[in-house]
Design a protein around this motif. Structure first.
Motif, PDB file in Angstrom:
ATOM      1  N   MET A   1       0.835  -1.181   0.000  1.00 33.08           N
ATOM      2  CA  MET A   1       0.000   0.000   0.000  1.00 33.08           C
ATOM      3  C   MET A   1       0.883   1.249   0.000  1.00 33.08           C
ATOM      4  O   MET A   1       1.804   1.372   0.787  1.00 33.08           O
ATOM      5  CB  MET A   1      -0.881  -0.019   1.245  1.00 33.08           C
ATOM      6  N   LYS A   2       0.533   2.165  -0.897  1.00 33.43           N
ATOM      7  CA  LYS A   2       1.335   3.375  -0.982  1.00 33.43           C
ATOM      8  C   LYS A   2       0.512   4.583  -0.549  1.00 33.43           C
ATOM      9  O   LYS A   2      -0.661   4.681  -0.870  1.00 33.43           O
ATOM     10  CB  LYS A   2       1.797   3.587  -2.424  1.00 33.43           C
ATOM     11  N   ALA A 352     -11.942  -9.413 -10.946  1.00 37.72           N
ATOM     12  CA  ALA A 352     -11.253  -8.315 -11.631  1.00 37.72           C
ATOM     13  C   ALA A 352     -11.659  -6.962 -11.035  1.00 37.72           C
ATOM     14  O   ALA A 352     -10.829  -6.062 -10.899  1.00 37.72           O
ATOM     15  CB  ALA A 352     -11.561  -8.352 -13.119  1.00 37.72           C
ATOM     16  N   PHE A 353     -12.937  -6.855 -10.662  1.00 35.25           N
ATOM     17  CA  PHE A 353     -13.404  -5.576 -10.118  1.00 35.25           C
ATOM     18  C   PHE A 353     -12.802  -5.345  -8.727  1.00 35.25           C
ATOM     19  O   PHE A 353     -12.443  -4.226  -8.370  1.00 35.25           O
ATOM     20  CB  PHE A 353     -14.929  -5.540 -10.042  1.00 35.25           C
ATOM     21  N   VAL A 354     -12.711  -6.426  -7.976  1.00 37.06           N
ATOM     22  CA  VAL A 354     -12.114  -6.314  -6.648  1.00 37.06           C
ATOM     23  C   VAL A 354     -10.650  -5.922  -6.777  1.00 37.06           C
ATOM     24  O   VAL A 354     -10.152  -5.060  -6.048  1.00 37.06           O
ATOM     25  CB  VAL A 354     -12.245  -7.644  -5.866  1.00 37.06           C
ATOM     26  N   ALA A 355      -9.968  -6.541  -7.734  1.00 43.04           N
ATOM     27  CA  ALA A 355      -8.552  -6.228  -7.948  1.00 43.04           C
ATOM     28  C   ALA A 355      -8.386  -4.755  -8.334  1.00 43.04           C
ATOM     29  O   ALA A 355      -7.502  -4.064  -7.827  1.00 43.04           O
ATOM     30  CB  ALA A 355      -7.966  -7.131  -9.031  1.00 43.04           C
ATOM     31  N   ASP A 356      -9.263  -4.267  -9.206  1.00 48.00           N
ATOM     32  CA  ASP A 356      -9.204  -2.859  -9.620  1.00 48.00           C
ATOM     33  C   ASP A 356      -9.451  -1.948  -8.423  1.00 48.00           C
ATOM     34  O   ASP A 356      -8.776  -0.931  -8.252  1.00 48.00           O
ATOM     35  CB  ASP A 356     -10.279  -2.557 -10.679  1.00 48.00           C
ATOM     36  N   PHE A 357     -10.427  -2.325  -7.654  1.00 37.95           N
ATOM     37  CA  PHE A 357     -10.788  -1.532  -6.482  1.00 37.95           C
ATOM     38  C   PHE A 357      -9.607  -1.430  -5.523  1.00 37.95           C
ATOM     39  O   PHE A 357      -9.221  -0.349  -5.087  1.00 37.95           O
ATOM     40  CB  PHE A 357     -11.981  -2.198  -5.773  1.00 37.95           C
ATOM     41  N   GLU A 358      -9.005  -2.572  -5.227  1.00 33.96           N
ATOM     42  CA  GLU A 358      -7.894  -2.566  -4.275  1.00 33.96           C
ATOM     43  C   GLU A 358      -6.672  -1.850  -4.841  1.00 33.96           C
ATOM     44  O   GLU A 358      -5.986  -1.130  -4.123  1.00 33.96           O
ATOM     45  CB  GLU A 358      -7.532  -4.006  -3.892  1.00 33.96           C
ATOM     46  N   ARG A 359      -6.423  -2.045  -6.124  1.00 35.03           N
ATOM     47  CA  ARG A 359      -5.290  -1.373  -6.738  1.00 35.03           C
ATOM     48  C   ARG A 359      -5.440   0.142  -6.603  1.00 35.03           C
ATOM     49  O   ARG A 359      -4.479   0.862  -6.307  1.00 35.03           O
ATOM     50  CB  ARG A 359      -5.179  -1.771  -8.216  1.00 35.03           C
ATOM     51  N   ALA A 360      -6.660   0.611  -6.811  1.00 33.37           N
ATOM     52  CA  ALA A 360      -6.924   2.045  -6.701  1.00 33.37           C
ATOM     53  C   ALA A 360      -6.697   2.522  -5.268  1.00 33.37           C
ATOM     54  O   ALA A 360      -6.010   3.519  -5.035  1.00 33.37           O
ATOM     55  CB  ALA A 360      -8.357   2.353  -7.138  1.00 33.37           C
ATOM     56  N   MET A 361      -7.237   1.803  -4.326  1.00 27.49           N
ATOM     57  CA  MET A 361      -7.124   2.232  -2.932  1.00 27.49           C
ATOM     58  C   MET A 361      -5.682   2.150  -2.444  1.00 27.49           C
ATOM     59  O   MET A 361      -5.245   2.966  -1.633  1.00 27.49           O
ATOM     60  CB  MET A 361      -8.038   1.392  -2.037  1.00 27.49           C
ATOM     61  N   ALA A 373     -14.425   1.260 -10.221  1.00 30.45           N
ATOM     62  CA  ALA A 373     -14.474  -0.205 -10.113  1.00 30.45           C
ATOM     63  C   ALA A 373     -15.838  -0.653  -9.592  1.00 30.45           C
ATOM     64  O   ALA A 373     -16.385  -1.662 -10.039  1.00 30.45           O
ATOM     65  CB  ALA A 373     -13.362  -0.711  -9.197  1.00 30.45           C
ATOM     66  N   VAL A 374     -16.397   0.130  -8.670  1.00 28.44           N
ATOM     67  CA  VAL A 374     -17.729  -0.194  -8.158  1.00 28.44           C
ATOM     68  C   VAL A 374     -18.763  -0.081  -9.277  1.00 28.44           C
ATOM     69  O   VAL A 374     -19.648  -0.923  -9.412  1.00 28.44           O
ATOM     70  CB  VAL A 374     -18.119   0.732  -6.981  1.00 28.44           C
ATOM     71  N   PHE A 375     -18.616   0.948 -10.108  1.00 32.13           N
ATOM     72  CA  PHE A 375     -19.548   1.094 -11.236  1.00 32.13           C
ATOM     73  C   PHE A 375     -19.415  -0.075 -12.209  1.00 32.13           C
ATOM     74  O   PHE A 375     -20.395  -0.518 -12.802  1.00 32.13           O
ATOM     75  CB  PHE A 375     -19.319   2.427 -11.964  1.00 32.13           C
ATOM     76  N   ASP A 376     -18.207  -0.562 -12.370  1.00 30.41           N
ATOM     77  CA  ASP A 376     -18.025  -1.735 -13.237  1.00 30.41           C
ATOM     78  C   ASP A 376     -18.776  -2.934 -12.674  1.00 30.41           C
ATOM     79  O   ASP A 376     -19.411  -3.691 -13.416  1.00 30.41           O
ATOM     80  CB  ASP A 376     -16.532  -2.076 -13.375  1.00 30.41           C
ATOM     81  N   LEU A 377     -18.706  -3.080 -11.372  1.00 32.45           N
ATOM     82  CA  LEU A 377     -19.428  -4.176 -10.719  1.00 32.45           C
ATOM     83  C   LEU A 377     -20.938  -3.991 -10.863  1.00 32.45           C
ATOM     84  O   LEU A 377     -21.679  -4.950 -11.114  1.00 32.45           O
ATOM     85  CB  LEU A 377     -19.034  -4.253  -9.235  1.00 32.45           C
ATOM     86  N   VAL A 378     -21.371  -2.737 -10.742  1.00 35.30           N
ATOM     87  CA  VAL A 378     -22.789  -2.436 -10.883  1.00 35.30           C
ATOM     88  C   VAL A 378     -23.279  -2.821 -12.279  1.00 35.30           C
ATOM     89  O   VAL A 378     -24.304  -3.480 -12.439  1.00 35.30           O
ATOM     90  CB  VAL A 378     -23.054  -0.938 -10.615  1.00 35.30           C
ATOM     91  N   LYS A 379     -22.523  -2.438 -13.275  1.00 34.33           N
ATOM     92  CA  LYS A 379     -22.926  -2.779 -14.640  1.00 34.33           C
ATOM     93  C   LYS A 379     -22.954  -4.284 -14.821  1.00 34.33           C
ATOM     94  O   LYS A 379     -23.860  -4.834 -15.449  1.00 34.33           O
ATOM     95  CB  LYS A 379     -21.965  -2.138 -15.654  1.00 34.33           C
ATOM     96  N   LEU A 404     -17.568  -3.691  -0.852  1.00 37.30           N
ATOM     97  CA  LEU A 404     -16.775  -2.620  -1.470  1.00 37.30           C
ATOM     98  C   LEU A 404     -17.326  -1.237  -1.123  1.00 37.30           C
ATOM     99  O   LEU A 404     -16.570  -0.322  -0.801  1.00 37.30           O
ATOM    100  CB  LEU A 404     -16.725  -2.794  -2.988  1.00 37.30           C
ATOM    101  N   THR A 405     -18.625  -1.084  -1.187  1.00 42.30           N
ATOM    102  CA  THR A 405     -19.181   0.241  -0.892  1.00 42.30           C
ATOM    103  C   THR A 405     -19.008   0.587   0.586  1.00 42.30           C
ATOM    104  O   THR A 405     -18.882   1.754   0.926  1.00 42.30           O
ATOM    105  CB  THR A 405     -20.682   0.325  -1.271  1.00 42.30           C
ATOM    106  N   ASP A 406     -18.968  -0.439   1.412  1.00 46.51           N
ATOM    107  CA  ASP A 406     -18.782  -0.176   2.835  1.00 46.51           C
ATOM    108  C   ASP A 406     -17.393   0.406   3.120  1.00 46.51           C
ATOM    109  O   ASP A 406     -17.227   1.220   4.028  1.00 46.51           O
ATOM    110  CB  ASP A 406     -18.987  -1.453   3.650  1.00 46.51           C
ATOM    111  N   VAL A 407     -16.401   0.012   2.357  1.00 46.02           N
ATOM    112  CA  VAL A 407     -15.074   0.591   2.524  1.00 46.02           C
ATOM    113  C   VAL A 407     -15.145   2.097   2.275  1.00 46.02           C
ATOM    114  O   VAL A 407     -14.465   2.885   2.931  1.00 46.02           O
ATOM    115  CB  VAL A 407     -14.049  -0.044   1.546  1.00 46.02           C
ATOM    116  N   LEU A 408     -16.004   2.484   1.345  1.00 45.34           N
ATOM    117  CA  LEU A 408     -16.147   3.899   1.025  1.00 45.34           C
ATOM    118  C   LEU A 408     -17.131   4.585   1.978  1.00 45.34           C
ATOM    119  O   LEU A 408     -17.347   5.786   1.891  1.00 45.34           O
ATOM    120  CB  LEU A 408     -16.624   4.059  -0.421  1.00 45.34           C
TER     121      LEU A 408
END
Length: 468
Positions: A1-2, A352-361, A373-379, A404-408
């Motif tokens: 984590m950076k 993949a969406f989880v990976a994107d989400f975590e990479r972003a965070m 990433a959440v929107f990707d999951l929604v779609k 995922l939304t709970d993290v936010l």
RNA sequence: GGCGCCAUAGCCAAGUGGUAAGGCAGAGGUCUGCAACACCUUCAUCACCAGUUCAAAUCUGGUUGGCGCCUCCA
């Protein structure tokens, strides 16, 4: 984590002082009024940071103070003819209400400056003993030049400060040894709240409060110290000087600062009359929308607030909540219990969406990317579920979306509401009318329900409703 | 005066060397009795100029335009 460290001006890999633990301190508001939406930004941002650490399995000790002794509080108290204590207690309570609305978790500890005076006096004494502070006529000053690293956070050198010092030598400040010195303790004036100390009856300077409270509840060395970017200088710079001089060790490993929130492209200020309190916003919008709005940009970029942007945020958040609602609706009616092969295969794709989400965070809490990433999951869920989906499959998708939304700090799992019987009847009656092709009656009922705050959706799977 | 930041479509906003994520709004379409939801399609060469490079929104220099801190402030 950076995470981006203001000290080094670089993104650094996060390495905790104690493995598996995060000790963080966030400078809280001075409680002399309702908090404004600028105060809300660091609260939301760093609450989200905390949530992500917890998501990653860290044990987070999160301390955030309330500054409850201050000139502004005293002024307000005099205006209203009540005690400072009454003012600060009142607005602490109000602030907590706002925080709840924004779904900000209560800190592990919310210390009050007024309850920690003893520790501050001790710390000041230590600084005097070590030669980092001196007393003049009841006032104690920090000997800034004595602390060699002064300026390391704000990246200023003392001589730059010197040239910009111009107005520092106003009113009674000439008893300082050096214009750069700052106050640790000041004697009371008539009618002000005060505490005993070896130097005078008085109160602590603002900076020493955080140094002491951080030390008391988190220890001499912490992982993260955070706040608004305006606190970098002088507040945080002075905290470093005090803490490191007194404790003899590095104060905080990482310093995080959020950028400002502007209103209609202008800085919030009293003179412009564009101060907006969180309370005001809550009269017009669910504070979840404010939270979603704040997280839609990176925390280190300035963010502009306007009515249009709130409307756009409202629509965006609705899209996520709609997806969750629809999943719940399908779950209620689902026939099949377990996932079939096809669903199993589909669900794997959500990795993949989880990976994107975590990479972003993990990249300095890039919440804007995480939301994408959440929107990707929604779609994905909107496109790959229907009335034939199994309960298990729908449940897993729902669970993931909530996670995922709970993290936010965004709530998509709204409590199941129960409709009054007469409303249920109206919905049924409308279905009958539709069957009989009496659309005039059907539409009349829909309008009637809308007036009561119930929005209907005729999906292929049946009638769905929600509160407006 | 000192220190520093920013400039991506109508709006918001990611992206820091390999040829532009996502959301809102708009347009067209599918579904629907209609509406709403949803889905499909569509919508940018990244302020400007010069340079480095096989290759730049991404690096360098400059120009223009915004902004912050240096004082209480999230």
């Amino acid at each position: 984590m950076k995470l981006y460290n203001t000290l080094s001006k670089k993104k650094e890999e996060f390495v905790p002082v104690d493995e598996g633990k995060v000790k963080m301190y966030v400078c809280g508001p001075t409680v002399y009024n309702f908090i404004h939406i600028g105060n809300a930004r660091p609260m939301i941002v760093f609450d989200t940071v905390r949530r992500y650490f917890e998501y990653k399995g860290y044990d987070v000790n999160y301390v955030s103070n309330f500054t409850d002794v201050d000139d502004k509080i005293i002024k307000r108290a005099i205006e209203e003819g009540v005690t400072s204590d009454e003012i600060s207690k009142r607005y602490i309570a109000e602030c907590k209400k706002d925080m709840e609305g924004m779904n900000i978790k209560p800190a592990t500890k919310h210390p009050l400056a007024t309850e920690e005076i003893g520790g501050m006096v001790e710390m000041i004494s230590t600084l005097i003993e070590k030669g980092y502070a001196y007393e003049k006529n009841g006032t104690v000053y920090f000997r800034t030049r004595r602390f060699e690293d002064y300026g390391k956070l704000s990246h200023k050198n003392l001589d730059d400060l010197r040239s910009g010092e111009r107005s520092l030598l106003v009113t009674g400040e000439d008893e300082k040894e050096d214009p750069l010195d700052f106050v640790l303790w000041k004697p009371k004036k008539e009618g002000e709240p005060s505490w005993e100390s070896p130097w005078s009856d008085g109160r602590p300077g603002w900076h020493i409060e955080c140094s002491e409270m951080s030390k008391k509840y988190l220890g001499e060395q912490i992982d993260i110290h955070a706040g608004g970017e305006d606190l970098i200088f002088p507040h945080h710079e002075n905290e470093i000087a005090q803490s490191e001089a007194a404790n003899g060790k590095e104060f905080s490993k990482y310093w995080m600062h959020n950028a400002f929130l502007n209103i209609d492209n202008k800085k919030m200020s009293k003179s412009l009359g564009n101060f907006r309190t969180v309370r005001e916003i809550s009269e017009q919008y669910d504070l979840q929308i404010l939270r979603f709005f704040m997280l839609s940009a990176h925390y280190r970029s300035p963010l502009n607030f306007s009515a249009d942007l709130m409307e756009a945020s409202k629509s965006g958040l609705e899209r996520i909540v709609n997806a969750a609602d629809h999943l719940k609706f399908l779950m209620k009616n689902a026939e099949a219990e377990n996932m079939n092969e096809e669903e199993r295969r589909l669900f794997v794709r959500t990795d993949a969406f989880v990976a994107d989400f975590e990479r972003a965070m993990e990249d300095d809490f890039n919440t804007a990317d995480a939301i994408a990433a959440v929107f990707d999951l929604v779609k994905f869920t909107n496109s790959n579920t229907d009335a034939d989906s199994s309960k298990e499959y729908l449940g897993k998708l729902f669970e993931l979306l909530v996670k995922l939304t709970d993290v936010l700090g965004l709530i998509v799992d709204k409590e199941e509401e129960i409709l009054a019987e007469d409303i249920e009847k109206l919905i049924e009656e409308r279905q009958e009318a539709r069957k009989a092709k009496d659309f005039a009656r059907a539409d009349a009922i829909r309008d009637e329900l809308l007036a009561k705050g119930i929005i209907l959706k005729d999906t292929r799977e049946g009638v769905q409703w929600k509160k407006a």
